[in-house]
Structure formats: C-alpha cells, structure tokens
Design a protein around this motif. Structure first.
Motif, PDB file in Angstrom:
ATOM      1  N   ASP A 216       1.101  -1.088  -0.080  1.00  0.00           N
ATOM      2  CA  ASP A 216       0.254   0.339  -0.214  1.00  0.00           C
ATOM      3  C   ASP A 216       0.452   1.997  -0.001  1.00  0.00           C
ATOM      4  N   LYS A 258      -7.963   2.859  -3.207  1.00  0.00           N
ATOM      5  CA  LYS A 258      -8.115   2.586  -3.677  1.00  0.00           C
ATOM      6  C   LYS A 258      -7.640   3.603  -5.074  1.00  0.00           C
ATOM      7  N   SER A 259      -8.592   4.351  -4.765  1.00  0.00           N
ATOM      8  CA  SER A 259      -8.069   5.734  -5.684  1.00  0.00           C
ATOM      9  C   SER A 259      -8.284   6.708  -4.487  1.00  0.00           C
TER      10      SER A 259
END
Ligand SMILES: NC(=O)c1ccc[n+]([C@@H]2O[C@H](COP(=O)([O-])OP(=O)(O)OC[C@H]3O[C@@H](n4cnc5c(N)ncnc54)[C@H](OP(=O)(O)O)[C@@H]3O)[C@@H](O)[C@H]2O)c1
Length: 275
Positions: A216, A258-259
């Motif tokens: 991440d 994720k965005s």
C-alpha cells in the motif's frame, strides 16, 4: 512500534509551511519541517511553536545530495523509516528575471525535477508500508501545456521509465541552451516543463510502488491552486491554508485506498486528467 514521521520539503514558508501546520494538527506522528536555510527553518518552527504546534526542524537542500543523505540518515536513526513525504520545495523565476533563459531552464529542471527525484531516490527505500508521497505539481504541470503532440506522446508511453523521463528533461535543457525550445514545441516556460516532469514522474513511481513488496505505497501529484505566496508575488487568490488542503488530503489518504493512487489531483482534491 516506531513513532510515525512526515517530512515536508521547503517547509519554512508558503504552501509548505501551511502543510506542516496542518499535518501537526492532523497527523499522529512527528512532522519534520525541512528547509535549506537553518535560520529560516528554525524561525518557522518557532512561529508554529507559538501556536502550540511542535514540528521538528531538519536541514534539507534538495539541490545537494549530501544534505539529502543526511536527512535520510537522521530519519533512519530516529524513526527507522518514513510514513509521509511531501515534495513541496521548488523554484520559479519571475517574468522580470534577467537570468539568461538557458540558465533558468537548467536550474528549474535541476531543482524542481532532478532535486525532487533525488529526494525520492534517497527516501523511498525507507518508506514504510502504507506510506503516502505527495509530489506538489501545478496546473503548469499538465501535459497539454506541451504544444507538440509528438513530444506529448513521448511522455504518455505507458511503460515510460525513469531513465527515459530523465532523458526527456535533459533534452529539453539542451534545446533551451541551443535556443530551440519554441521550434521543438516544448512548453512555453521552464517552470511548466519542470512540473510536467514531476507529474510524469509521479505516474511511473506509482507503477513501481504497485510492484513493491511493501504494502500500500501511494504517490499522487497535486495542483494546489493559484496561491498567495512569494512564488506568485502575492498575486495568488488562495490562502496558503487553502493551497495546503489538497496536499494534506493526499498525504493523509486512509490505508488501502484504491483511488487516488498515481493520479493528478486538482485544488478541490478531485482527480482530473493530466492529459
Ligand atoms: N503558489 C502557487 O500559486 C503555486 C501554484 C502551483 C504550484 N505551486 C507549487 O507549490 C509549491 C510551494 O510553492 P510556494 O508558492 O509556497 O512557493 P514559495 O513560497 O516560493 O516557497 C518555496 C519553498 O521551497 C523552498 N526551496 C526552493 N528551493 C529549494 C531547495 N533547493 N531546497 C530546499 N528548499 C527549497 C523555499 O526555500 P527558501 O525560503 O529557502 O527559498 C521555500 O521554502 C512549489 O512546488 C510550487 O511549484 C505553487
């Protein structure tokens, strides 16, 4: 657990100073106010201490690889890693500057692009899982600022490497020195080219992060808006606190988001197309 830590480059004034201020209030860890000049950096730390905030000063000149490596050693020794990196430091020549254009081109690319890249190369190895990196770009750093469509395509290659991007930046400087900038269709200002480089760098850095064994890791490029600072000679329409908002948003993205991830973020914290 090691204490978390954030670094803001060029933190002594302008948008960087406001980012340090905001992170001191919102980030659960130490905030390093990095500045190239010790007196200016320590003065900024004192101003923030007067507001009951507690940033830590560390010297950092992004043009100086030994200064970068001293910051890395300090982070490694004191914190064992790095959780947030805000690449904010940059220069912009005034329209009225009498410095020859070729020199302006070289210095703008060296500081804004290669200086930022050198900070990343030194500090990325110590990023911890879930680290967030923010590359402060600009509306000037949009690809459409390059009028030559063939040149644009070179930046859009989906697997563009760092080496190739550095090559494009060097080609620009060499064309500037030869007086061929307009003829070759590069962006109209040296600052634009430096920030287009920073944006393109961000996208390829995320591709590398996606392959990294650390979990991440996220990097985004941010346009802070037209902000009232020394860089804009006080003409910007946003306050430094408003300019800091989208940067702090990108610095504090929650785990496993994720965005936005490897995106170009506008002043309202929304993702926009870089192209
Ligand atoms: N203001 C705007 O409207 C605007 C718009 C779009 C993007 N941006 C971007 O936002 C960021 C901050 O800009 P700003 O308006 O706050 O500018 P600023 O007030 O001129 O501040 C720039 C900061 O960068 C530092 N710096 C410059 N060269 C450095 C170097 N070699 N090593 C370390 N620090 C260095 C300066 O340090 P010194 O004080 O020692 O000079 C200062 O702390 C920049 O990346 C800029 O390109 C600004």
């Amino acid at each position: 657990m090691a204490r978390k830590v954030a670094v803001v480059t060029g933190g002594n004034k302008g948008i960087g100073y406001a980012v340090v201020k905001e992170l001191c209030q919102k980030f659960n860890g130490d905030v390093i106010l990095a500045a190239r000049d010790e007196a200016r950096g320590k003065d900024a730390v004192e101003q923030l201490k007067a507001l009951n905030l507690n940033p830590v000063y560390h010297q950092l000149d992004i043009d100086d690889t030994s200064s970068i490596s001293q910051l890395k050693d300090f982070l490694h020794k004191e914190y064992g890693g790095l959780d947030i990196l805000v690449n904010n430091a940059a220069i912009a020549y005034k329209m009225a500057s009498t410095t020859p254009d070729a020199e302006q081109a070289e210095n703008s690319i060296n500081t804004n692009f290669f200086g930022t890249l050198n900070v990343c190369k030194a500090l990325f190895p110590i990023l911890r899982p879930h680290a967030r990196v923010v590359n402060v770009s600009s509306s000037a750093g949009r690809l459409s600022n390059i009028p030559n469509k063939e040149l644009q395509k070179k930046f859009l290659v989906s697997n563009l490497t760092e080496e190739e991007l550095c090559g494009l930046m060097k080609e620009f400087v060499s064309d500037a020195k030869a007086g061929l900038k307009r003829e070759k269709g590069w962006a109209h200002t040296n600052y634009m080219m430096s920030k287009i480089g920073v944006s393109a760098l961000t996208f390829l850095q995320q591709r590398e992060f996606d392959k990294d064994s650390r979990e991440d890791l996220v990097v985004n490029a941010v346009h802070p808006g037209y902000v009232n600072t020394d860089m804009t000679s006080g003409k910007g329409v946003r306050t430094i606190e408003e300019g800091a908002e989208p940067i702090v948003y990108a610095a504090l993205l929650p785990p496993n988001i994720k965005s936005p991830k490897g995106e170009y973020i506008w002043e309202d914290s929304k993702v926009v197309s870089w192209v």
